[in-house]
Design an enzyme around this catalytic site. Structure first.
Site, PDB file in Angstrom:
ATOM      1  N   ALA A   1       0.855  -1.197   0.000  1.00  0.00           N
ATOM      2  CA  ALA A   1       0.000   0.000   0.000  1.00  0.00           C
ATOM      3  C   ALA A   1       0.886   1.240   0.000  1.00  0.00           C
ATOM      4  O   ALA A   1       2.100   1.150  -0.208  1.00  0.00           O
ATOM      5  CB  ALA A   1      -0.918  -0.013   1.215  1.00  0.00           C
ATOM      6  N   ASN A   2       0.316   2.395   0.205  1.00  0.00           N
ATOM      7  CA  ASN A   2       1.103   3.634   0.309  1.00  0.00           C
ATOM      8  C   ASN A   2       0.404   4.587   1.266  1.00  0.00           C
ATOM      9  O   ASN A   2      -0.652   4.286   1.802  1.00  0.00           O
ATOM     10  CB  ASN A   2       1.308   4.255  -1.080  1.00  0.00           C
ATOM     11  CG  ASN A   2      -0.003   4.607  -1.734  1.00  0.00           C
ATOM     12  OD1 ASN A   2      -0.724   5.477  -1.256  1.00  0.00           O
ATOM     13  ND2 ASN A   2      -0.343   3.911  -2.815  1.00  0.00           N
ATOM     14  N   ARG A   3       0.974   5.766   1.452  1.00  0.00           N
ATOM     15  CA  ARG A   3       0.510   6.671   2.502  1.00  0.00           C
ATOM     16  C   ARG A   3      -0.610   7.610   2.084  1.00  0.00           C
ATOM     17  O   ARG A   3      -0.943   8.546   2.800  1.00  0.00           O
ATOM     18  CB  ARG A   3       1.681   7.516   3.013  1.00  0.00           C
ATOM     19  CG  ARG A   3       2.742   6.710   3.703  1.00  0.00           C
ATOM     20  CD  ARG A   3       3.798   7.634   4.296  1.00  0.00           C
ATOM     21  NE  ARG A   3       4.977   6.890   4.672  1.00  0.00           N
ATOM     22  CZ  ARG A   3       5.084   6.181   5.792  1.00  0.00           C
ATOM     23  NH1 ARG A   3       4.080   6.138   6.644  1.00  0.00           N
ATOM     24  NH2 ARG A   3       6.194   5.526   6.059  1.00  0.00           N
TER      25      ARG A   3
ATOM     26  N   ALA B   1      -3.711   7.388  -5.458  1.00  0.00           N
ATOM     27  CA  ALA B   1      -2.306   6.981  -5.485  1.00  0.00           C
ATOM     28  C   ALA B   1      -2.293   5.483  -5.774  1.00  0.00           C
ATOM     29  O   ALA B   1      -2.204   4.651  -4.872  1.00  0.00           O
ATOM     30  CB  ALA B   1      -1.638   7.296  -4.154  1.00  0.00           C
TER      31      ALA B   1
END
Ligand code: C5P
Length: 235
Positions: free
Chosen positions: A34-36, A100
């Protein structure tokens, strides 16, 4: 919101598609890449377009943000699911890709939890990655149902405008909102954003507009107004 729609805001009669949040790409049933991304900016844009009267579909990856009022929200996990939901929402007048999306996913999503090998010499399981579909570029390249206006974000940590300029051409979109996401700016997960809006492309001149540092809500409202102007002018 219902009253504003009934009164006919500048986007009434228009359909908008917004992507937001991160994607989760499964490794096994309990782990993912995943990402932020928080989803704050994309959700705010969906809400702002709805307030101007648009019929909005928000396709969101996992986010703690509440579904915006007056917006049809579709919840997805992976990039591939996000693409499918976006295609399903077409035709639209404007697509705004604020998600994102993970560039890569594990080649295999294991059906069972991967186990740690207890042998001291064992190395961790290999993680082979494959590329995910590019949702923004896919929407911009649609032949028969390309949205009239396709808008992307360029989140960069350095040379923000230069990279955004290249991205406008590479993705085939109409506008890019370039934002600085270097850690010291606090953009990821934060409530504020600093935007350069790049318009043009397709062989022509690129126009760059610097917006003041503003809350993500204000950025969303300003973008929705700009979209209304552009779609109104082209109608
Ligand atoms: O290539 P990069 O991730 O920097 O491009 C950012 C823009 O492209 C954003 O608008 C993002 O929503 C979109 N994007 C996408 N699908 C991907 C990767 C990025 O829609 N797989």
């Amino acid at each position: 919101l219902a009253i504003e729609k009934a009164l006919g805001g500048p986007l009434s009669g228009m359909r908008a598609l917004v992507t937001s949040g991160p994607t989760h790409e499964p490794i096994d049933p309990v782990r993912f890449i995943a990402n932020r991304s928080s989803g704050k900016q994309g959700h705010a844009i969906a809400g702002a377009c709805a307030r101007l009267g648009a019929d909005v579909t928000l396709v969101s990856g996992p986010s703690v943000e509440a579904d915006p009022a007056g917006v049809a929200t579709v919840h997805v996990e992976t990039a591939r699911d996000m693409l499918e939901a976006c295609i399903g929402a077409l035709p639209v007048d404007v697509a705004i890709c604020a998600a994102a999306v993970s560039d890569w996913r594990p080649e295999t999503a294991h059906g069972q939890k991967l186990k740690k090998d207890k042998a001291a010499t064992a190395s961790p399981a290999d993680l082979s990655l494959v590329e995910n579909p590019d949702i923004l570029a896919t929407l911009a390249a649609r032949e028969n149902d390309r949205p009239r206006l396709v808008i992307g974000f360029a989140a960069e940590t350095d040379d923000v405008v230069a990279y955004a300029r290249a991205k406008l051409t590479a993705k085939g979109c109409d506008w890019i909102l370039a934002n600085d996401v270097s850690p010291e700016t606090g953009t990821f997960g934060g409530d504020h954003n600093k935007i350069h809006l790049l318009t043009g492309g397709a062989g022509g001149e690129v126009d760059i507009e610097e917006w003041p540092h503003a809350s993500k809500l204000d950025v969303a409202a300003r973008l929705a107004e700009r979209i209304a102007q552009a779609l109104g002018a082209a109608a």
